[in-house]
Design a protein around this motif. Structure first.
Motif, mmCIF file in Angstrom:
data_model
loop_
_atom_site.group_PDB
_atom_site.id
_atom_site.type_symbol
_atom_site.label_atom_id
_atom_site.label_comp_id
_atom_site.label_asym_id
_atom_site.label_seq_id
_atom_site.Cartn_x
_atom_site.Cartn_y
_atom_site.Cartn_z
ATOM 1 N N LYS A 3 0.847 -1.191 0.000
ATOM 2 C CA LYS A 3 0.000 0.000 0.000
ATOM 3 C C LYS A 3 0.882 1.240 0.000
ATOM 4 C CE LYS A 3 -4.236 -1.708 2.212
ATOM 5 N NZ LYS A 3 -5.187 -1.495 3.341
ATOM 6 N N ILE A 4 0.701 2.055 -1.017
ATOM 7 C CA ILE A 4 1.389 3.338 -1.102
ATOM 8 C C ILE A 4 0.324 4.415 -0.949
ATOM 9 C CG2 ILE A 4 2.834 4.832 -2.526
ATOM 10 C CD1 ILE A 4 3.620 2.299 -4.124
ATOM 11 N N GLU A 5 0.479 5.261 0.049
ATOM 12 C CA GLU A 5 -0.540 6.273 0.319
ATOM 13 C C GLU A 5 0.087 7.658 0.362
ATOM 14 O OE1 GLU A 5 -2.252 4.867 3.989
ATOM 15 O OE2 GLU A 5 -3.713 3.619 2.923
ATOM 16 N N HIS A 6 -0.339 8.515 -0.569
ATOM 17 C CA HIS A 6 0.052 9.929 -0.620
ATOM 18 C C HIS A 6 1.576 10.114 -0.635
ATOM 19 C CE1 HIS A 6 -4.164 10.758 0.016
ATOM 20 N NE2 HIS A 6 -4.155 10.056 1.132
ATOM 21 N N LEU A 7 2.262 9.262 -1.377
ATOM 22 C CA LEU A 7 3.719 9.343 -1.462
ATOM 23 C C LEU A 7 4.142 10.606 -2.216
ATOM 24 C CD1 LEU A 7 6.526 7.999 -1.073
ATOM 25 C CD2 LEU A 7 6.174 6.906 -3.302
ATOM 26 N N THR A 8 5.023 11.366 -1.592
ATOM 27 C CA THR A 8 5.546 12.591 -2.209
ATOM 28 C C THR A 8 7.051 12.661 -1.976
ATOM 29 O OG1 THR A 8 3.466 13.792 -1.852
ATOM 30 C CG2 THR A 8 5.439 15.110 -2.229
ATOM 31 N N LYS A 9 7.780 12.937 -3.051
ATOM 32 C CA LYS A 9 9.226 13.113 -2.954
ATOM 33 C C LYS A 9 9.642 14.279 -3.840
ATOM 34 C CE LYS A 9 13.600 12.564 -2.236
ATOM 35 N NZ LYS A 9 14.199 12.974 -0.940
ATOM 36 N N THR A 10 10.359 15.216 -3.259
ATOM 37 C CA THR A 10 10.798 16.410 -3.980
ATOM 38 C C THR A 10 12.309 16.461 -4.062
ATOM 39 O OG1 THR A 10 8.861 17.634 -3.172
ATOM 40 C CG2 THR A 10 10.690 18.926 -4.041
ATOM 41 N N PHE A 11 12.809 16.801 -5.245
ATOM 42 C CA PHE A 11 14.228 17.069 -5.449
ATOM 43 C C PHE A 11 14.362 18.536 -5.861
ATOM 44 C CE2 PHE A 11 13.940 12.485 -6.399
ATOM 45 C CZ PHE A 11 14.912 11.987 -5.543
ATOM 46 N N GLY A 12 14.833 19.358 -4.956
ATOM 47 C CA GLY A 12 14.909 20.776 -5.255
ATOM 48 C C GLY A 12 13.518 21.361 -5.448
ATOM 49 N N ASP A 18 4.329 12.872 -6.806
ATOM 50 C CA ASP A 18 3.399 13.880 -6.299
ATOM 51 C C ASP A 18 2.105 13.240 -5.802
ATOM 52 O OD1 ASP A 18 1.949 16.144 -5.750
ATOM 53 O OD2 ASP A 18 2.095 17.014 -7.754
ATOM 54 N N ASP A 19 2.031 12.979 -4.480
ATOM 55 C CA ASP A 19 0.804 12.497 -3.832
ATOM 56 C C ASP A 19 0.280 11.213 -4.481
ATOM 57 O OD1 ASP A 19 -1.169 12.706 -1.855
ATOM 58 O OD2 ASP A 19 -2.555 13.703 -3.213
ATOM 59 N N LEU A 20 1.168 10.241 -4.613
ATOM 60 C CA LEU A 20 0.824 8.984 -5.286
ATOM 61 C C LEU A 20 0.223 7.982 -4.302
ATOM 62 C CD1 LEU A 20 2.870 7.184 -7.982
ATOM 63 C CD2 LEU A 20 2.038 5.857 -6.048
ATOM 64 N N THR A 21 -0.924 7.432 -4.665
ATOM 65 C CA THR A 21 -1.588 6.395 -3.869
ATOM 66 C C THR A 21 -1.890 5.206 -4.765
ATOM 67 O OG1 THR A 21 -2.569 7.958 -2.291
ATOM 68 C CG2 THR A 21 -3.635 5.808 -2.522
ATOM 69 N N LEU A 22 -1.462 4.017 -4.310
ATOM 70 C CA LEU A 22 -1.601 2.817 -5.138
ATOM 71 C C LEU A 22 -1.581 1.591 -4.238
ATOM 72 C CD1 LEU A 22 -1.702 2.455 -8.273
ATOM 73 C CD2 LEU A 22 0.747 1.983 -8.186
ATOM 74 N N GLU A 23 -2.302 0.538 -4.640
ATOM 75 C CA GLU A 23 -2.305 -0.699 -3.865
ATOM 76 C C GLU A 23 -2.089 -1.889 -4.792
ATOM 77 O OE1 GLU A 23 -5.002 -3.261 -0.638
ATOM 78 O OE2 GLU A 23 -5.779 -1.392 -1.501
ATOM 79 N N ILE A 24 -1.150 -2.757 -4.404
ATOM 80 C CA ILE A 24 -0.875 -3.990 -5.135
ATOM 81 C C ILE A 24 -1.249 -5.147 -4.215
ATOM 82 C CG2 ILE A 24 0.921 -5.466 -6.099
ATOM 83 C CD1 ILE A 24 1.279 -1.684 -6.125
ATOM 84 N N LYS A 25 -2.139 -6.001 -4.681
ATOM 85 C CA LYS A 25 -2.634 -7.105 -3.859
ATOM 86 C C LYS A 25 -1.925 -8.414 -4.199
ATOM 87 C CE LYS A 25 -7.236 -5.039 -3.392
ATOM 88 N NZ LYS A 25 -8.681 -5.194 -3.642
ATOM 89 N N ALA A 26 -2.011 -9.356 -3.270
ATOM 90 C CA ALA A 26 -1.431 -10.677 -3.496
ATOM 91 C C ALA A 26 -2.039 -11.288 -4.762
ATOM 92 C CB ALA A 26 -1.697 -11.576 -2.300
ATOM 93 N N GLY A 27 -1.182 -11.908 -5.553
ATOM 94 C CA GLY A 27 -1.641 -12.555 -6.772
ATOM 95 C C GLY A 27 -1.579 -11.672 -8.004
ATOM 96 N N GLU A 28 -1.196 -10.394 -7.837
ATOM 97 C CA GLU A 28 -1.222 -9.444 -8.953
ATOM 98 C C GLU A 28 0.168 -9.166 -9.524
ATOM 99 O OE1 GLU A 28 -5.123 -6.708 -7.777
ATOM 100 O OE2 GLU A 28 -3.105 -5.931 -7.396
ATOM 101 N N ILE A 29 0.227 -9.134 -10.842
ATOM 102 C CA ILE A 29 1.366 -8.552 -11.548
ATOM 103 C C ILE A 29 0.937 -7.145 -11.935
ATOM 104 C CG2 ILE A 29 2.892 -8.667 -13.546
ATOM 105 C CD1 ILE A 29 2.484 -11.648 -13.648
ATOM 106 N N TYR A 30 1.602 -6.160 -11.358
ATOM 107 C CA TYR A 30 1.192 -4.758 -11.535
ATOM 108 C C TYR A 30 2.281 -4.017 -12.311
ATOM 109 C CZ TYR A 30 -2.066 -1.081 -10.037
ATOM 110 O OH TYR A 30 -3.039 -0.104 -10.005
ATOM 111 N N GLY A 31 1.932 -3.543 -13.501
ATOM 112 C CA GLY A 31 2.876 -2.794 -14.313
ATOM 113 C C GLY A 31 2.845 -1.313 -13.998
ATOM 114 N N PHE A 32 4.001 -0.679 -14.107
ATOM 115 C CA PHE A 32 4.155 0.736 -13.779
ATOM 116 C C PHE A 32 4.840 1.394 -14.967
ATOM 117 C CE2 PHE A 32 6.044 3.845 -10.435
ATOM 118 C CZ PHE A 32 4.867 4.579 -10.399
ATOM 119 N N ILE A 33 4.125 2.252 -15.685
ATOM 120 C CA ILE A 33 4.696 2.803 -16.911
ATOM 121 C C ILE A 33 4.655 4.329 -16.904
ATOM 122 C CG2 ILE A 33 4.128 0.734 -18.235
ATOM 123 C CD1 ILE A 33 1.834 2.219 -19.502
#
Length: 235
Positions: A3-12, A18-33
């Protein structure tokens, strides 16, 4: 599983994620593009505890990567886009080193090393120093090291780069088998045809923001994943 909830990372001045929320469940192949610099690698590095982040929460099997990093890392494996292996070691010493870290029993590690080294046809090369390996061989070794402790969650950044067609096919089979056994996989790729055929779900990120995600059918509709991606990139 993840579970990724409201992830934010700034460089300079730039928000890499920017405020990323995502959930990967058991049994899933989840692509990120996403395009180069979209925030994929920063997200993956944050999930595995390599990259500190500014805001948000990351939970792996219910454990926080910031508060319980060891508990999280016992359950995951990570293959970066350019595996940084200990090149002074031989292949077999490196695999045993990884197995030692995760406490894999001698018989289990021997069986798994033989299984995967035979599959990828590098058994005869394991006695050689990693410095003598080609990029493709290093990638195969990194894959074997990720599977050796049977993690629940496997994260990969462009895992098919440098692999020959047979090795790519084997990796896809391994990914499916891992998830069929109840594991989960979250991986980034630029090979959209592979993502479309292999993934259960997909997320598209642009300039650090999640712009579309869900099942493959929901995301692409009657179009190809490539068509949808290019359309969203032009928006």
């Amino acid at each position: 599983m993840l579970k990724i909830e409201h992830l934010t990372k700034t460089f300079g001045d730039k928000k890499a994620v920017d405020d990323l929320t995502l959930e990967i469940k058991a049994g899933e192949i989840y692509g990120f593009i996403g395009h180069n610099g979209a925030g994929k690698t920063t997200t993956l590095r944050s999930v595995v505890g390599i990259q500190q982040f500014d805001e948000g929460t990351i939970l792996i099997d219910g454990h926080s990567i910031t508060e319980e990093p060891l508990a999280c890392k016992r359950e995951i494996a990570y293959i970066p886009d350019n595996p940084d292996l200990y090149e002074f070691m031989s292949g077999i010493k490196y695999l045993n080193f990884v197995a030692d870290i995760f406490g894999v029993e001698p018989e289990a590690r021997k069986e798994r090393i033989k299984k995967y080294a035979d599959l990828f046809e590098i058994t005869k090369d394991l006695a050689q120093p990693i410095s003598a390996y080609s990029h493709g061989m290093k990638q195969k070794l990194a894959i074997i090291s990720a599977w050796i402790h049977e993690p629940k969650l496997i994260l990969m950044d462009e895992p098919f780069v440098g692999l020959d067609p047979k090795a790519s096919h084997l990796l896809k089979e391994m990914m499916r088998e891992h998830c069929d056994r109840g594991g989960a996989i979250f991986f980034s790729t630029h090979v959209l045809e592979v993502a479309e055929k292999l993934c259960d779900k997909v997320a598209i990120i642009k300039n650090g923001k999640l712009i579309r995600f869900g099942t493959m059918e929901d995301v692409k509709g009657d179009d190809t994943l490539e068509e949808v991606f290019l359309e969203l990139e032009d928006v």
